[in-house]
Scaffold this active site. Structure first.
Site, PDB file in Angstrom:
ATOM      1  N   HIS A 174      12.271  66.934  91.085  1.00  0.00           N
ATOM      2  CA  HIS A 174      11.475  67.057  92.641  1.00  0.00           C
ATOM      3  C   HIS A 174      11.298  65.373  93.058  1.00  0.00           C
ATOM      4  O   HIS A 174      10.894  65.071  92.315  1.00  0.00           O
ATOM      5  CB  HIS A 174      10.348  67.535  91.137  1.00  0.00           C
ATOM      6  CG  HIS A 174      10.394  68.194  92.890  1.00  0.00           C
ATOM      7  ND1 HIS A 174       9.921  69.330  94.384  1.00  0.00           N
ATOM      8  CD2 HIS A 174       7.895  67.843  93.735  1.00  0.00           C
ATOM      9  CE1 HIS A 174       9.555  69.464  94.726  1.00  0.00           C
ATOM     10  NE2 HIS A 174       8.120  68.683  94.182  1.00  0.00           N
ATOM     11  N   SER A 223       7.932  68.034  98.881  1.00  0.00           N
ATOM     12  CA  SER A 223       7.727  68.717  98.585  1.00  0.00           C
ATOM     13  C   SER A 223       7.319  69.540  99.789  1.00  0.00           C
ATOM     14  O   SER A 223       7.746  69.454 100.682  1.00  0.00           O
ATOM     15  CB  SER A 223       6.742  68.637  97.308  1.00  0.00           C
ATOM     16  OG  SER A 223       6.672  70.304  96.318  1.00  0.00           O
ATOM     17  N   ASP A 256      16.407  69.804  90.104  1.00  0.00           N
ATOM     18  CA  ASP A 256      14.958  70.740  90.926  1.00  0.00           C
ATOM     19  C   ASP A 256      15.427  71.522  91.843  1.00  0.00           C
ATOM     20  O   ASP A 256      15.967  71.978  92.087  1.00  0.00           O
ATOM     21  CB  ASP A 256      15.205  69.424  92.146  1.00  0.00           C
ATOM     22  CG  ASP A 256      12.788  70.059  92.392  1.00  0.00           C
ATOM     23  OD1 ASP A 256      12.399  70.946  92.025  1.00  0.00           O
ATOM     24  OD2 ASP A 256      13.025  69.825  94.138  1.00  0.00           O
TER      25      ASP A 256
END
Length: 495
Positions: free
Chosen positions: A454, A177, A429
Site C-alpha cells: 500500500h 489511499s 496491495d
C-alpha cells in the site's frame, strides 16, 4: 534509531548523494494562537489562518468556521522558480501520516519543493465541533470528500496570499489511499489550483459495479498464496475449524484461551466478531507487506506475510492444531514487539488511522462493495448486500448510503477529459483492484509496482526497497518535472 542509506533520482538514474534522512519526526505542539510546530530536520509551522475556512462550503446559512491546521516543510524550497507539493491528507492523524508517508523528502530534495500538509480531512485531531463531532449526525454531515477538496482550494488561495513567492508557483497534489483519491479528484475538480496529481494506491473505481466486488479479497489471497505453501489453504480451512469448535461452551473456552483473547468468547455473536477481526487482520497484513520492518498499522517485521505463513505451512492438522498455528500467525501482527499480554479483538490498527470517521464516510458516499466466495479467495462466503449494509449504517449513524454518488460526482471510468494525474499501485496491495492500472491517455498514466504494498512509493526511501519502487519514484519525479516546466513555459508566454 538506525538511519539507512538513502537515494535520490536524477531523471531515470539513481543518485546516491542526496542528503535525505528518514526519521520518525518528533512533534512539539502548543495550543496557542498562532501555535508553532517543530519537526526534527524540518522547518515546519502550525499556523492559525487569519480567516478560518467554512464548515460548510456549499451552503449559505451556516457561517461557522473552524481552525484548520497545516504543516509546512520549506527547507528545500526556492522562492524564485520553485514549486509546492500539496499533500492531500488522509482520514487519520496528520502527524502520524506524515511520519508514515515521508517520501516527500525524496521529492523535496530533487524538485526543491515546499511541502504543505493540510488538516481538514483530519477529524481525529482538529474536531470542528469538539467532543460532539461524532455524536451528532448534523455535524458529521459536513464530513465529505467535497468539503475536503474545497478546504484544499481555500488553503491554497491563503498560501498564495500570505507566503512571499508562492503566488506564481505551481502546486502539485500528492496523496496515498484515501488521500490519493482526494489528490486525483482535486486535480479533476480544481485543475486551476494544481498542475497535476500523484494518486498512490487510490481505489477511485472501487464503487458500484465498476470492478468486481470480489477483486479485493482475491488479491489478499494471492499475497498469502505466494508467500508460503499451504498458507492460504490453511486460512480457508480455519473458518470451519472455528465453527466446529465453538458449537458448545467448552469449545468457546478453549478457543478463547488458545488465541489468548483479552475477552472470552461467550456466544455466536462473539464468534462472528472474532472471524471478522481475523479477516481484517489478514487484509491489513496484505496492505502493509513491506520489505522492511515498519510501524504503520502495527509494529511488523519485514515481509510480514512470509513470517505469518511460516506458521501455516503444515497440512492435515486437527482443528485445534490448526487454530493454535493461527494464533502464532496472528501474534506476528499483534505482538511482534512482544509486549501484548492478550489479543484484543476490538482493535486491528492504531487509533491514529481515523477508522471512526472513515466508518461514517463508508456509510454515506464512500460505499465500496466487497464480497467473497470461499473458492477464489481464502475467506468465508459473503455476498454484497446493499440493503443489509444500509440497515447497518442507519443503525450505527442514522444515515442511508448513496452508492452511486461518487461515480456521479467524479465520473467513474469516464475521466479521459482530465490531464496530469499519475495513478500508482503496488501489485501486492488489495486496493489496486479498484485502482487505475492502465494508461487512460498520455497524461493520465498508471505506474504498476511489482512487489509493492500500500502506497510503498510514498514511504521513505529504504535500503531494502525493491528496484521496482525506486524506478516508480524516478518516473513519478520525471512526470512532475515536466508539469513544472510546462507551468513556467506557459507563464513566460503570458509575460
Amino acid at each position: 534509531m538506525q538511519i539507512s542509506r538513502h537515494l535520490c533520482f536524477d531523471n531515470l538514474h539513481i543518485r546516491p548523494d542526496c542528503p535525505v534522512k528518514h526519521a520518525n519526526f518528533s512533534f512539539s505542539l502548543k495550543r496557542v494562537s498562532p501555535a508553532r510546530l517543530t519537526i526534527v530536520k524540518h522547518k515546519s509551522k502550525h499556523i492559525s489562518m487569519e480567516k478560518y475556512p467554512w464548515i460548510d462550503h456549499f451552503g449559505f446559512k451556516n457561517e461557522k468556521t473552524f481552525k484548520q491546521r497545516y504543516l509546512i516543510a520549506d527547507q528545500h524550497w526556492r522562492k524564485e522558480g520553485g514549486s509546492i507539493l500539496f499533500y492531500t491528507g488522509n482520514e487519520g492523524d496528520i502527524i502520524w501520516f506524515c511520519n508514515n508517508t515521508v517520501c516527500a523528502d525524496l521529492l523535496l530534495c530533487k524538485l526543491m519543493l515546499c511541502l504543505v500538509l493540510p488538516n481538514r480531512v483530519l477529524w481525529t485531531v482538529e474536531l470542528p465541533f469538539g467532543a460532539d463531532s461524532f455524536q451528532d449526525s448534523r455535524h458529521l454531515n459536513f464530513l465529505t470528500s467535497e468539503q475536503a477538496l474545497a478546504d484544499f482550494a481555500e488553503l491554497i488561495k491563503h498560501l498564495k496570499r500570505t507566503i512571499p513567492g508562492a503566488e506564481n508557483q505551481p502546486f502539485i497534489a500528492l496523496g496515498g489511499s484515501y488521500g490519493g483519491m482526494l489528490a486525483a479528484w482535486f486535480r479533476m475538480k480544481y485543475p486551476h489550483m494544481v498542475v497535476g496529481a500523484l494518486a498512490a494506491s487510490a481505489p477511485i473505481w472501487q464503487f458500484e459495479d465498476i470492478v468486481p466486488c470480489g477483486v479485493f479479497m482475491k488479491i489478499v489471497t494471492t499475497d498469502f498464496k505466494r508467500s508460503g505453501p499451504n498458507c492460504s489453504e490453511n486460512i480457508r480451512s480455519s473458518w470451519d475449524a472455528i465453527n466446529r469448535l465453538t458449537r458448545n461452551g467448552t469449545g468457546l473456552d478453549w478457543l478463547s484461551e488458545a488465541l489468548h483473547l483479552c475477552t472470552p468468547l461467550k456466544n455466536a455473536q462473539d464468534v462472528q466478531h472474532l472471524k471478522d477481526w481475523i479477516s481484517e487482520t489478514w487484509v491489513n497484513l496484505a496492505m502493509v507487506d513491506y520489505p522492511y520492518e515498519s510501524n504503520f498499522l502495527q509494529p511488523l517485521p519485514a515481509w510480514p506475510i512470509k513470517v505469518v505463513c511460516q506458521y501455516l505451512k503444515n497440512s492435515n492438522l486437527s482443528d485445534r492444531e490448526l487454530l493454535q498455528n493461527i494464533f502464532q500467525a496472528l501474534n506476528v501482527y499483534y505482538n511482534y514487539s512482544g509486549q501484548a499480554r492478550c489479543l484484543n479483538i476490538s482493535e486491528t490498527s492504531t487509533s491514529s488511522l481515523g477508522s471512526l470517521g472513515w466508518s461514517y464516510q463508508a456509510c454515506t458516499e464512500m460505499v465500496m462493495p466487497f464480497c467473497t466466495n470461499g473458492i477464489d479467495d481464502m475467506f468465508e462466503p459473503h455476498l454484497w448486500d446493499l440493503k443489509a449494509f444500509s440497515d447497518d449504517c442507519f443503525k450505527q449513524w442514522g444515515v442511508k448510503p448513496r452508492p452511486s454518488w461518487i461515480t456521479s460526482m467524479y465520473g467513474g471510468k469516464n475521466i479521459s477529459s482530465h490531464t496530469n494525474i499519475i495513478f500508482s499501485n503496488g501489485d501486492l496491495d488489495p486496493w489496486s483492484g479498484g485502482g487505475v492500472t492502465k494508461n487512460i491517455t498520455n497524461t493520465l498514466v498508471a505506474i504498476i509496482i511489482p512487489e509493492g504494498a500500500h502506497h510503498l512509493d510514498l514511504r521513505a526511501n529504504n535500503a531494502f526497497d525493491p528496484m521496482t519502487v525506486l524506478l516508480a519514484r524516478s518516473l513519478e519525479v520525471k512526470y512532475m518535472k515536466q508539469w513544472i516546466r510546462d507551468f513556467y513555459g506557459h507563464l513566460r508566454k503570458k509575460h
